[in-house]
Design a protein around this motif. Structure first.
Motif, PDB file in Angstrom:
ATOM      1  N   VAL A 249       0.854  -1.188   0.000  1.00 20.97           N
ATOM      2  CA  VAL A 249       0.000   0.000   0.000  1.00 20.97           C
ATOM      3  C   VAL A 249       0.889   1.237   0.000  1.00 20.97           C
ATOM      4  CG1 VAL A 249      -1.852   1.234   1.180  1.00 20.97           C
ATOM      5  CG2 VAL A 249      -1.767  -1.273   1.270  1.00 20.97           C
ATOM      6  N   LYS A 250       0.984   1.911  -1.135  1.00 21.77           N
ATOM      7  CA  LYS A 250       1.949   3.001  -1.300  1.00 21.77           C
ATOM      8  C   LYS A 250       1.684   4.179  -0.369  1.00 21.77           C
ATOM      9  CE  LYS A 250       3.020   1.917  -6.131  1.00 21.77           C
ATOM     10  NZ  LYS A 250       3.051   2.413  -7.528  1.00 21.77           N
ATOM     11  N   GLY A 251       0.432   4.477  -0.119  1.00 22.84           N
ATOM     12  CA  GLY A 251       0.111   5.633   0.712  1.00 22.84           C
ATOM     13  C   GLY A 251       0.615   5.521   2.133  1.00 22.84           C
ATOM     14  N   LEU A 252       0.863   4.304   2.603  1.00 21.64           N
ATOM     15  CA  LEU A 252       1.332   4.113   3.975  1.00 21.64           C
ATOM     16  C   LEU A 252       2.840   4.320   4.107  1.00 21.64           C
ATOM     17  CD1 LEU A 252      -0.744   0.996   5.111  1.00 21.64           C
ATOM     18  CD2 LEU A 252      -1.108   3.386   5.716  1.00 21.64           C
ATOM     19  N   GLY A 253       3.555   4.181   3.013  1.00 27.81           N
ATOM     20  CA  GLY A 253       4.998   4.413   3.045  1.00 27.81           C
ATOM     21  C   GLY A 253       5.756   3.450   3.943  1.00 27.81           C
ATOM     22  N   ILE A 254       5.332   2.178   3.968  1.00 27.39           N
ATOM     23  CA  ILE A 254       6.028   1.182   4.790  1.00 27.39           C
ATOM     24  C   ILE A 254       7.222   0.638   4.019  1.00 27.39           C
ATOM     25  CG2 ILE A 254       5.857  -1.039   5.975  1.00 27.39           C
ATOM     26  CD1 ILE A 254       2.912  -0.461   6.420  1.00 27.39           C
ATOM     27  N   VAL A 255       8.396   1.150   4.319  1.00 29.46           N
ATOM     28  CA  VAL A 255       9.636   0.747   3.653  1.00 29.46           C
ATOM     29  C   VAL A 255      10.391  -0.267   4.497  1.00 29.46           C
ATOM     30  CG1 VAL A 255      11.813   1.577   2.666  1.00 29.46           C
ATOM     31  CG2 VAL A 255       9.762   3.029   2.575  1.00 29.46           C
ATOM     32  N   HIS A 256      10.230  -0.169   5.794  1.00 27.46           N
ATOM     33  CA  HIS A 256      10.971  -1.032   6.718  1.00 27.46           C
ATOM     34  C   HIS A 256       9.984  -1.802   7.598  1.00 27.46           C
ATOM     35  CE1 HIS A 256      14.475   1.356   5.536  1.00 27.46           C
ATOM     36  NE2 HIS A 256      13.753   2.430   5.772  1.00 27.46           N
ATOM     37  N   PRO A 257       9.455  -2.922   7.128  1.00 27.70           N
ATOM     38  CA  PRO A 257       8.452  -3.674   7.901  1.00 27.70           C
ATOM     39  C   PRO A 257       8.975  -4.198   9.222  1.00 27.70           C
ATOM     40  CG  PRO A 257       9.237  -4.959   6.028  1.00 27.70           C
ATOM     41  CD  PRO A 257       9.753  -3.568   5.832  1.00 27.70           C
ATOM     42  N   GLU A 258      10.291  -4.354   9.339  1.00 26.10           N
ATOM     43  CA  GLU A 258      10.848  -4.861  10.591  1.00 26.10           C
ATOM     44  C   GLU A 258      10.595  -3.915  11.764  1.00 26.10           C
ATOM     45  OE1 GLU A 258      14.409  -2.986   8.334  1.00 26.10           O
ATOM     46  OE2 GLU A 258      12.518  -4.005   7.903  1.00 26.10           O
ATOM     47  N   VAL A 259      10.348  -2.630  11.460  1.00 25.27           N
ATOM     48  CA  VAL A 259      10.068  -1.664  12.528  1.00 25.27           C
ATOM     49  C   VAL A 259       8.763  -2.019  13.249  1.00 25.27           C
ATOM     50  CG1 VAL A 259       9.559   0.765  13.019  1.00 25.27           C
ATOM     51  CG2 VAL A 259      11.371   0.172  11.409  1.00 25.27           C
ATOM     52  N   GLY A 260       7.864  -2.712  12.547  1.00 20.78           N
ATOM     53  CA  GLY A 260       6.621  -3.136  13.185  1.00 20.78           C
ATOM     54  C   GLY A 260       6.856  -4.019  14.392  1.00 20.78           C
ATOM     55  N   ALA A 261       7.980  -4.739  14.402  1.00 22.60           N
ATOM     56  CA  ALA A 261       8.300  -5.623  15.527  1.00 22.60           C
ATOM     57  C   ALA A 261       8.761  -4.854  16.755  1.00 22.60           C
ATOM     58  CB  ALA A 261       9.384  -6.622  15.113  1.00 22.60           C
ATOM     59  N   ALA A 262       9.017  -3.556  16.604  1.00 27.86           N
ATOM     60  CA  ALA A 262       9.499  -2.749  17.725  1.00 27.86           C
ATOM     61  C   ALA A 262       8.417  -2.491  18.769  1.00 27.86           C
ATOM     62  CB  ALA A 262      10.052  -1.417  17.219  1.00 27.86           C
ATOM     63  N   ILE A 263       7.181  -2.959  18.505  1.00 24.99           N
ATOM     64  CA  ILE A 263       6.127  -2.823  19.519  1.00 24.99           C
ATOM     65  C   ILE A 263       6.157  -3.998  20.501  1.00 24.99           C
ATOM     66  CG2 ILE A 263       4.614  -1.505  18.009  1.00 24.99           C
ATOM     67  CD1 ILE A 263       2.987  -4.100  17.608  1.00 24.99           C
ATOM     68  N   GLY A 264       7.075  -4.940  20.302  1.00 23.99           N
ATOM     69  CA  GLY A 264       7.129  -6.119  21.154  1.00 23.99           C
ATOM     70  C   GLY A 264       7.762  -5.873  22.504  1.00 23.99           C
ATOM     71  N   THR A 265       7.343  -4.825  23.168  1.00 26.68           N
ATOM     72  CA  THR A 265       7.898  -4.464  24.474  1.00 26.68           C
ATOM     73  C   THR A 265       6.772  -4.239  25.485  1.00 26.68           C
ATOM     74  OG1 THR A 265       7.899  -2.111  23.914  1.00 26.68           O
ATOM     75  CG2 THR A 265       9.921  -3.362  23.461  1.00 26.68           C
ATOM     76  N   THR A 266       7.150  -4.127  26.741  1.00 22.92           N
ATOM     77  CA  THR A 266       6.226  -3.723  27.801  1.00 22.92           C
ATOM     78  C   THR A 266       6.714  -2.409  28.375  1.00 22.92           C
ATOM     79  OG1 THR A 266       5.675  -6.007  28.387  1.00 22.92           O
ATOM     80  CG2 THR A 266       5.226  -4.321  30.035  1.00 22.92           C
TER      81      THR A 266
END
Length: 325
Positions: A249-266
Motif C-alpha cells: 500500500v503506497k500511501g502508507l509508506g512502509i519501507v521497513h516492515p521490521e520496525v513493526g516488531a518494535a512494539i514487542g515491548t512492555t
C-alpha cells in the motif's frame, strides 16, 4: 557520581530500579518506617503517593501527543497501536474465558493485558530511528496513547473480569485528554510538560514498590519471564507481519516492515496498571501485587529481547533485498 546514567543503562531502569528499591525497603523496614512517619511528607511521597504522581505523568504524556502531525506517521501509529492493544486484550480475555481470573501458569488476565497491551515508546522510537525513517519515529506520538491503565480497565470491565465503574474509566482518561488539548493549543505547554513525561516515572515507581513484598517478586519471576517472552514474540512478530502485508500500500509508506516488531515491548509504567485497576476494584487486590511483579519482570525481558528480534528481522530483510536486487 553518575547515578542517573547508570540507572538509565538498565532496561526500564527509571521504572524498575526505584520500584525494586521501594520493595526492598518495604520488605525489611516498612513495618517501622510507615508507622513512624505516618501522615508526613515521607509517607505521602514514598508510600502512598503513586496514584496522584501517576496522574501528573499521564497529563504530561497527553500533552506530548501532537495531532497536527497527521498523514503517514498517524496511519502507522494507528496500525501498530491497534495491533498491540487488541492483541493484548484478546489474549487476556481468552485466558480468562478458559482458565478464569486465576489464569494459567501463574499468569493472571490482569498481568497479561497490562503487559502485552502496553509498549515502551522510548525503545520503539530508538529502534525506529535506527532501522526505519522519520515517519516510523513519528508514529510514537500515537503509540504513546496505549501507555497507562485505560485500555486494561476497558478490557477487564467489558469482560466482567473486574467491576470498573464508568466514571472511573472516564476519570482515568481525562488527564490524558486535557493534557493533549492543552498541548495542541499551546506549544509552550507541550514543551513545559515534556520533562514530566520522564521525570515522574521514578517518583511513582518507588511507592508502587513500597506496596510490594519481595517474596511476591521471587514467586512471580518465572511467570514474568514467560510473559516477557510471549509479549516480544507474539506482538513483535505480528506487528512485523501486519506491516509486511500492508507494505504494497503506497500511501502508507512502509519501507521497513521490521520496525513493526518494535512494539514487542512492555512499557515501564505498565507496572502501575495492576495497582490502578485494583484501586478501582478492590476484589483484585489479592492478585495485583503478583501481577505488578510479573509486569516488572516483563519490562526487563522485553527490553532485552525486542531489539534482538528487530535486528534479526532487519538483517533478514536486508539479505532478501540484496538477493532480489
Amino acid at each position: 557520581m553518575k547515578i542517573l546514567q547508570s540507572v538509565k543503562k538498565i532496561p526500564g531502569g527509571l521504572m524498575v530500579v526505584p520500584l525494586l528499591l521501594g520493595a526492598v525497603i518495604n520488605t525489611f523496614f516498612g513495618s517501622y518506617l510507615w508507622t513512624a512517619f505516618d501522615g508526613t511528607f515521607t509517607t505521602h511521597l514514598w508510600k502512598s503517593g503513586a496514584m496522584p504522581i501517576l496522574a501528573v505523568f499521564l497529563f504530561c504524556n497527553g500533552a506530548t501527543i501532537d495531532f497536527k502531525k497527521a498523514g503517514v506517521p498517524l496511519a502507522k501509529g494507528v496500525i501498530i497501536t491497534a495491533v498491540k492493544v487488541l492483541l493484548g486484550i484478546a489474549i487476556g480475555l481468552l485466558v480468562n474465558s478458559v482458565w478464569g481470573a486465576d489464569g494459567i501458569m501463574g499468569l493472571t488476565p490482569l498481568a497479561i493485558v497490562a503487559a502485552i497491551a502496553n509498549s515502551n515508546g522510548g525503545l520503539y522510537a530508538s529502534l525506529a530511528g535506527e532501522y526505519g525513517d522519520a515517519t516510523d519515529v513519528g508514529a510514537v506520538s500515537i503509540l504513546s496513547i496505549n501507555d497507562g491503565p485505560f485500555f486494561t480497565m476497558v478490557a477487564l470491565g467489558a469482560s466482567g473480569i473486574a467491576n470498573i465503574p464508568i466514571n472511573t474509566l472516564i476519570g482515568c482518561v481525562v488527564p490524558i485528554v486535557i493534557g493533549c488539548i492543552l498541548g495542541n493549543l499551546d506549544e509552550d505547554i507541550r514543551q513545559f510538560c515534556i520533562p514530566g513525561a520522564t521525570m515522574m516515572i521514578p517518583f511513582f515507581a518507588f511507592p508502587l514498590g513500597a506496596g510490594l513484598d519481595l517474596r511476591n517478586l521471587i514467586v512471580g519471576g518465572a511467570p514474568g519471564i514467560l510473559l516477557g517472552v510471549v509479549c516480544t514474540l507474539v506482538t513483535g512478530l505480528l506487528g512485523y507481519l501486519v506491516y509486511k502485508l500492508l507494505q504494497p500500500v503506497k500511501g502508507l509508506g512502509i519501507v521497513h516492515p521490521e520496525v513493526g516488531a518494535a512494539i514487542g515491548t512492555t512499557a515501564g509504567n505498565a507496572a502501575a496498571t495492576p495497582a490502578a485497576v485494583a484501586a478501582a476494584d478492590a476484589t483484585l487486590l489479592a492478585i495485583s501485587e503478583a501481577a505488578t511483579a510479573q509486569v516488572t519482570c516483563a519490562v526487563i525481558v522485553t527490553a532485552i529481547l525486542c531489539p534482538l528480534l528487530v535486528t534479526w528481522l532487519h538483517n533478514m530483510e536486508t539479505k532478501k533485498a540484496a538477493r532480489t536486487a
